[in-house]
Write an enzyme that holds these catalytic residues in place. Sequence first.
Site, PDB file in Angstrom:
ATOM      1  N   GLN A 262      33.344  40.352  44.056  1.00  0.00           N
ATOM      2  CA  GLN A 262      33.244  41.820  44.039  1.00  0.00           C
ATOM      3  C   GLN A 262      33.911  42.329  42.768  1.00  0.00           C
ATOM      4  O   GLN A 262      33.883  43.526  42.486  1.00  0.00           O
ATOM      5  CB  GLN A 262      33.958  42.407  45.254  1.00  0.00           C
ATOM      6  CG  GLN A 262      33.360  41.974  46.580  1.00  0.00           C
ATOM      7  CD  GLN A 262      34.291  42.320  47.734  1.00  0.00           C
ATOM      8  OE1 GLN A 262      34.240  43.412  48.287  1.00  0.00           O
ATOM      9  NE2 GLN A 262      35.154  41.399  48.089  1.00  0.00           N
ATOM     10  N   ASN A 263      34.544  41.433  42.028  1.00  0.00           N
ATOM     11  CA  ASN A 263      35.318  41.857  40.856  1.00  0.00           C
ATOM     12  C   ASN A 263      34.420  42.092  39.661  1.00  0.00           C
ATOM     13  O   ASN A 263      33.454  41.370  39.441  1.00  0.00           O
ATOM     14  CB  ASN A 263      36.386  40.817  40.526  1.00  0.00           C
ATOM     15  CG  ASN A 263      37.385  40.665  41.660  1.00  0.00           C
ATOM     16  OD1 ASN A 263      37.437  41.511  42.546  1.00  0.00           O
ATOM     17  ND2 ASN A 263      38.144  39.584  41.650  1.00  0.00           N
ATOM     18  N   ILE A 264      34.816  43.085  38.865  1.00  0.00           N
ATOM     19  CA  ILE A 264      34.031  43.419  37.682  1.00  0.00           C
ATOM     20  C   ILE A 264      34.690  42.854  36.425  1.00  0.00           C
ATOM     21  O   ILE A 264      34.197  43.028  35.326  1.00  0.00           O
ATOM     22  CB  ILE A 264      33.812  44.953  37.586  1.00  0.00           C
ATOM     23  CG1 ILE A 264      35.146  45.714  37.609  1.00  0.00           C
ATOM     24  CG2 ILE A 264      32.922  45.423  38.732  1.00  0.00           C
ATOM     25  CD1 ILE A 264      35.003  47.237  37.455  1.00  0.00           C
TER      26      ILE A 264
ATOM     27  N   HIS B 187      29.106  43.433  42.373  1.00  0.00           N
ATOM     28  CA  HIS B 187      29.427  44.841  42.071  1.00  0.00           C
ATOM     29  C   HIS B 187      29.326  45.154  40.578  1.00  0.00           C
ATOM     30  O   HIS B 187      29.870  46.161  40.125  1.00  0.00           O
ATOM     31  CB  HIS B 187      30.826  45.197  42.597  1.00  0.00           C
ATOM     32  CG  HIS B 187      30.895  45.265  44.098  1.00  0.00           C
ATOM     33  ND1 HIS B 187      32.070  45.397  44.791  1.00  0.00           N
ATOM     34  CD2 HIS B 187      29.909  45.236  45.036  1.00  0.00           C
ATOM     35  CE1 HIS B 187      31.804  45.426  46.099  1.00  0.00           C
ATOM     36  NE2 HIS B 187      30.506  45.322  46.266  1.00  0.00           N
TER      37      HIS B 187
ATOM     38  N   GLY C   6      41.431  37.307  48.702  1.00  0.00           N
ATOM     39  CA  GLY C   6      41.928  38.549  48.122  1.00  0.00           C
ATOM     40  C   GLY C   6      41.016  39.745  48.271  1.00  0.00           C
ATOM     41  O   GLY C   6      40.860  40.525  47.329  1.00  0.00           O
TER      42      GLY C   6
ATOM     43  N   LEU D 155      47.247  38.115  51.085  1.00  0.00           N
ATOM     44  CA  LEU D 155      48.693  38.308  51.265  1.00  0.00           C
ATOM     45  C   LEU D 155      48.987  38.505  52.748  1.00  0.00           C
ATOM     46  O   LEU D 155      50.025  38.095  53.249  1.00  0.00           O
ATOM     47  CB  LEU D 155      49.161  39.560  50.513  1.00  0.00           C
ATOM     48  CG  LEU D 155      49.256  39.489  48.999  1.00  0.00           C
ATOM     49  CD1 LEU D 155      49.772  40.815  48.475  1.00  0.00           C
ATOM     50  CD2 LEU D 155      50.164  38.343  48.572  1.00  0.00           C
TER      51      LEU D 155
HETATM   52  N1  APR Z   1      46.862  36.973  46.634  1.00  0.00           N
HETATM   53  C1  APR Z   1      45.999  37.142  47.657  1.00  0.00           C
HETATM   54  N2  APR Z   1      45.582  38.347  48.099  1.00  0.00           N
HETATM   55  C2  APR Z   1      46.080  39.429  47.484  1.00  0.00           C
HETATM   56  C3  APR Z   1      46.992  39.340  46.406  1.00  0.00           C
HETATM   57  C4  APR Z   1      47.391  38.044  45.979  1.00  0.00           C
HETATM   58  N3  APR Z   1      48.252  37.853  44.970  1.00  0.00           N
HETATM   59  N4  APR Z   1      47.324  40.595  46.005  1.00  0.00           N
HETATM   60  C5  APR Z   1      46.624  41.434  46.802  1.00  0.00           C
HETATM   61  N5  APR Z   1      45.884  40.747  47.700  1.00  0.00           N
HETATM   62  C6  APR Z   1      44.964  41.273  48.715  1.00  0.00           C
HETATM   63  C7  APR Z   1      45.435  42.535  49.405  1.00  0.00           C
HETATM   64  O1  APR Z   1      46.237  42.217  50.534  1.00  0.00           O
HETATM   65  C8  APR Z   1      44.107  43.183  49.816  1.00  0.00           C
HETATM   66  O2  APR Z   1      43.697  42.761  51.099  1.00  0.00           O
HETATM   67  O3  APR Z   1      43.787  41.630  48.060  1.00  0.00           O
HETATM   68  C9  APR Z   1      43.123  42.653  48.779  1.00  0.00           C
HETATM   69  C10 APR Z   1      42.629  43.687  47.796  1.00  0.00           C
HETATM   70  O4  APR Z   1      41.897  44.663  48.501  1.00  0.00           O
HETATM   71  P1  APR Z   1      41.141  45.866  47.785  1.00  0.00           P
HETATM   72  O5  APR Z   1      42.069  46.537  46.840  1.00  0.00           O
HETATM   73  O6  APR Z   1      40.537  46.688  48.849  1.00  0.00           O
HETATM   74  O7  APR Z   1      40.040  45.118  46.900  1.00  0.00           O
HETATM   75  P2  APR Z   1      38.613  44.562  47.331  1.00  0.00           P
HETATM   76  O8  APR Z   1      38.633  44.066  48.732  1.00  0.00           O
HETATM   77  O9  APR Z   1      38.177  43.630  46.265  1.00  0.00           O
HETATM   78  O10 APR Z   1      37.732  45.881  47.258  1.00  0.00           O
HETATM   79  C11 APR Z   1      36.368  45.773  47.520  1.00  0.00           C
HETATM   80  O11 APR Z   1      35.996  48.057  47.001  1.00  0.00           O
HETATM   81  O12 APR Z   1      36.585  49.867  45.755  1.00  0.00           O
HETATM   82  C12 APR Z   1      35.641  48.888  45.918  1.00  0.00           C
HETATM   83  O13 APR Z   1      34.063  48.096  44.417  1.00  0.00           O
HETATM   84  C13 APR Z   1      35.442  48.016  44.720  1.00  0.00           C
HETATM   85  O14 APR Z   1      34.934  45.658  44.635  1.00  0.00           O
HETATM   86  C14 APR Z   1      35.786  46.634  45.196  1.00  0.00           C
HETATM   87  C15 APR Z   1      35.588  46.746  46.693  1.00  0.00           C
END
Ligand code: APR
Length: 249
Positions: free
Chosen positions: A90-92, A108, A179, A206
């Site tokens: 999902q990462n850009i 994404h 993550g 986490l």
């Molecule tokens: N190791 C493992 N997990 C981690 C770490 C780490 N060092 N740091 C943070 N996390 C976890 C957090 O606990 C959280 O559950 O990563 C997750 C990040 O969640 P979001 O910020 O919601 O990111 P993501 O799930 O990728 O978001 C999905 O939402 O806003 C849109 O398009 C955007 O691609 C994105 C999508």
Amino acid sequence: MLENIVILTGAGISAESGIPVFRSETGLWEEHKVDDVATPEGYERDPELVRNFYNTLRANLKKVAPNPAHLALAELQKKWKNGRVTIVTQNIDDLHERAGSVNILHMHGELLKQSCYRAHGGCGRVFDILEDQKETDQCPVCHRTGTLRPHIVWFGEMPLYMDQIANELRNADLFISIGTSGVVYPAAGFVSTARSYGVPTVEFNLEPSATKGYFDYGVYGKAGTTLPKFVSQLLESEGDFEKLAATLG
Ligand code: APR
């Protein structure tokens, strides 16, 4: 025997590289309104603001590097001989690529790409972009000006590679999620799709995510620490799931 592996990654895998996640007290969505910078409507209202937002994120890529979690996945892809290892991200950002990974589906979109926006009369083509995007930039194919936009899937738009991802999930023997908070669909639904095919599922985060209930195993801690260890165990298992499961507890 484990053959094909599908790995879904989210912002958490890049957090230890210094890229902020979206949802946390210091996350991007605390500092910016999603509606303003991550929707087609926001772009119509203020394209300059949206361009600058992604220009800044793109410029920041130069200040960060892959961390041990990205490197562990690249090592897995190099050494896994039983089948395919597909990364659905999902990462850009481009940290999987820079770690040496292949077979990456950026569902994404990508900061280092731009597209010629059909909704603005553009040709729909996708191009690389390394520096800032400007309103006066011209499409290299159709030569229109003002039609280029960040190649990012905004809320309300269809994620990319969905057919390919569905196919990979159908043929998977192991589904791993790293993550991601599990609140944004369709990605958040991949774990239940995998389960419906009887695929074992493991989450790395986490803390337990919103979709924790769908995972057979959860490994909680920083991905930069937990992932390298897991990849060694996976490679040592040589595809024997019982052997791997014993290490997951
Ligand atoms: N190791 C493992 N997990 C981690 C770490 C780490 N060092 N740091 C943070 N996390 C976890 C957090 O606990 C959280 O559950 O990563 C997750 C990040 O969640 P979001 O910020 O919601 O990111 P993501 O799930 O990728 O978001 C999905 O939402 O806003 C849109 O398009 C955007 O691609 C994105 C999508």
